[in-house]
Design a protein around this motif. Structure first.
Motif, PDB file in Angstrom:
ATOM      1  N   GLU A  97     -11.577 -57.180  -1.854  1.00 22.56           N
ATOM      2  CA  GLU A  97     -10.755 -57.590  -0.487  1.00 22.56           C
ATOM      3  C   GLU A  97     -11.401 -59.076  -0.092  1.00 22.56           C
ATOM      4  OE1 GLU A  97     -11.680 -54.437  -0.682  1.00 22.56           O
ATOM      5  OE2 GLU A  97      -9.510 -53.342  -0.466  1.00 22.56           O
ATOM      6  N   SER A 123     -10.727 -61.538  -2.498  1.00 26.46           N
ATOM      7  CA  SER A 123      -9.113 -61.902  -2.529  1.00 26.46           C
ATOM      8  C   SER A 123      -8.877 -62.953  -1.521  1.00 26.46           C
ATOM      9  CB  SER A 123      -8.290 -60.512  -2.460  1.00 26.46           C
ATOM     10  OG  SER A 123      -7.088 -60.710  -2.385  1.00 26.46           O
ATOM     11  N   ARG A 126      -5.868 -61.226  -7.678  1.00 27.77           N
ATOM     12  CA  ARG A 126      -4.556 -60.604  -7.711  1.00 27.77           C
ATOM     13  C   ARG A 126      -4.306 -60.358  -9.204  1.00 27.77           C
ATOM     14  NH1 ARG A 126       0.720 -61.680  -7.879  1.00 27.77           N
ATOM     15  NH2 ARG A 126       0.639 -64.016  -8.275  1.00 27.77           N
ATOM     16  N   TYR A 178      -6.409 -57.155 -10.392  1.00 25.93           N
ATOM     17  CA  TYR A 178      -6.421 -55.674  -9.801  1.00 25.93           C
ATOM     18  C   TYR A 178      -4.717 -55.505  -9.302  1.00 25.93           C
ATOM     19  CZ  TYR A 178     -11.377 -55.364  -9.515  1.00 25.93           C
ATOM     20  OH  TYR A 178     -12.606 -55.155 -10.126  1.00 25.93           O
ATOM     21  N   SER A 179      -4.241 -54.144  -9.368  1.00 20.97           N
ATOM     22  CA  SER A 179      -3.050 -53.857  -8.694  1.00 20.97           C
ATOM     23  C   SER A 179      -3.475 -52.342  -8.627  1.00 20.97           C
ATOM     24  CB  SER A 179      -1.901 -53.815  -9.891  1.00 20.97           C
ATOM     25  OG  SER A 179      -2.052 -52.884 -10.795  1.00 20.97           O
ATOM     26  N   TRP A 180      -2.812 -51.871  -7.535  1.00 21.66           N
ATOM     27  CA  TRP A 180      -2.887 -50.474  -7.248  1.00 21.66           C
ATOM     28  C   TRP A 180      -2.743 -49.215  -8.401  1.00 21.66           C
ATOM     29  CZ3 TRP A 180      -6.456 -49.426  -4.070  1.00 21.66           C
ATOM     30  CH2 TRP A 180      -6.528 -50.203  -2.555  1.00 21.66           C
ATOM     31  N   HIS A 181      -1.563 -49.835  -9.300  1.00 21.45           N
ATOM     32  CA  HIS A 181      -1.177 -48.766 -10.237  1.00 21.45           C
ATOM     33  C   HIS A 181      -2.404 -48.984 -11.427  1.00 21.45           C
ATOM     34  CE1 HIS A 181       2.777 -47.859  -8.909  1.00 21.45           C
ATOM     35  NE2 HIS A 181       2.873 -49.076  -8.470  1.00 21.45           N
ATOM     36  N   ASP A 182      -2.822 -49.830 -11.533  1.00 18.41           N
ATOM     37  CA  ASP A 182      -4.079 -50.173 -12.600  1.00 18.41           C
ATOM     38  C   ASP A 182      -5.365 -49.483 -12.079  1.00 18.41           C
ATOM     39  OD1 ASP A 182      -5.563 -51.111 -14.743  1.00 18.41           O
ATOM     40  OD2 ASP A 182      -6.408 -52.741 -13.563  1.00 18.41           O
ATOM     41  N   ILE A 183      -5.615 -49.629 -10.731  1.00 15.41           N
ATOM     42  CA  ILE A 183      -6.711 -49.066 -10.157  1.00 15.41           C
ATOM     43  C   ILE A 183      -6.668 -47.407 -10.243  1.00 15.41           C
ATOM     44  CG2 ILE A 183      -8.081 -48.427  -7.745  1.00 15.41           C
ATOM     45  CD1 ILE A 183      -7.502 -51.562  -7.175  1.00 15.41           C
ATOM     46  N   ALA A 184      -5.555 -47.017 -10.027  1.00 14.56           N
ATOM     47  CA  ALA A 184      -5.037 -45.634  -9.971  1.00 14.56           C
ATOM     48  C   ALA A 184      -5.341 -45.088 -11.456  1.00 14.56           C
ATOM     49  CB  ALA A 184      -3.935 -45.302  -9.392  1.00 14.56           C
ATOM     50  N   THR A 234      -9.060 -45.167 -12.430  1.00 12.21           N
ATOM     51  CA  THR A 234      -9.814 -44.037 -11.374  1.00 12.21           C
ATOM     52  C   THR A 234      -9.559 -42.591 -12.287  1.00 12.21           C
ATOM     53  OG1 THR A 234      -9.663 -45.308  -9.494  1.00 12.21           O
ATOM     54  CG2 THR A 234     -10.069 -42.866  -9.178  1.00 12.21           C
ATOM     55  N   CYS A 282       2.685 -43.540 -10.036  1.00 14.57           N
ATOM     56  CA  CYS A 282       2.062 -44.377 -11.157  1.00 14.57           C
ATOM     57  C   CYS A 282       1.977 -43.762 -12.471  1.00 14.57           C
ATOM     58  CB  CYS A 282       0.324 -44.154 -11.008  1.00 14.57           C
ATOM     59  SG  CYS A 282      -0.222 -45.680  -9.848  1.00 14.57           S
TER      60      CYS A 282
END
Length: 173
Positions: free
Chosen positions: A4, A7, A64, A67-73, A76, A147
């Motif tokens: 963050e 970013s 940006r 990272y994207s939330w879908h990629d992070i999920a 993980t 996701c």
């Protein structure tokens, strides 16, 4: 927090411990050895080298893109799958790893881990795992995109009227 901060176009200062060096590329991150003077020097250098608004926006765009939330999920989930599929570490070896932490803190960690292990054994004796009811997979919300999957089509949702809405649904693959 470091993602963050990067970013937002800020200079990120962190210690060279754990997985921090893998989170951001070297040009977005100032790593310092874990001692106070090195951290002070790295912070001073970062404050002396504040980015211009144009550079801050460019840093934001670079993060940006990474990272994207879908990629992070997804990443993980891969890590959890790898941990679950790895062979368990024995108690003696785990205690040995704790002792490597330090002469005093290592012994404290071993004591805490031993007490934790004894508590788990006591709880397993009081309430064996085979007698615990497994959690039921709840149905997914209709129309929500998860996701790596498409939204649930109307035919697979079930309905409250026919009683299928509360039934466990198979996980999409």
């Amino acid at each position: 927090a470091i993602v963050e901060a990067a970013s937002a176009g800020l200079r990120v200062v962190s210690t060279e411990v754990g997985g921090v060096p893998e989170v951001l590329p070297r040009h977005l991150l100032r790593l310092a050895p874990p001692n106070s003077q090195a951290i002070i020097d790295a912070l001073s250098g970062a404050l002396a080298d504040l980015p211009s608004p144009a550079e801050a926006f460019q840093l934001h765009e670079e993060v940006r893109q990474m990272y994207s939330w879908h990629d992070i999920a997804r990443r993980t989930e891969r890590i959890y799958d790898r941990v679950v599929s790895s062979s368990p570490v024995g108690l003696r070896r785990r205690f040995g790893r704790f002792l490597d932490i330090g002469p005093v803190s290592g012994k404290i960690c071993v004591l805490i881990a031993a007490l934790d292990h004894l508590l788990c054994r006591l709880l397993e004796w009081l309430q064996p795992a085979q007698f615990i009811e497994p959690a039921v997979e709840l149905p997914r919300f209709p129309g929500v995109v998860h996701c790596g999957s498409e939204a649930n089509p109307p035919s697979s949702r079930g309905s409250v009227a026919d009683g299928s809405m509360g039934a466990p649904q198979p996980k999409p693959r």
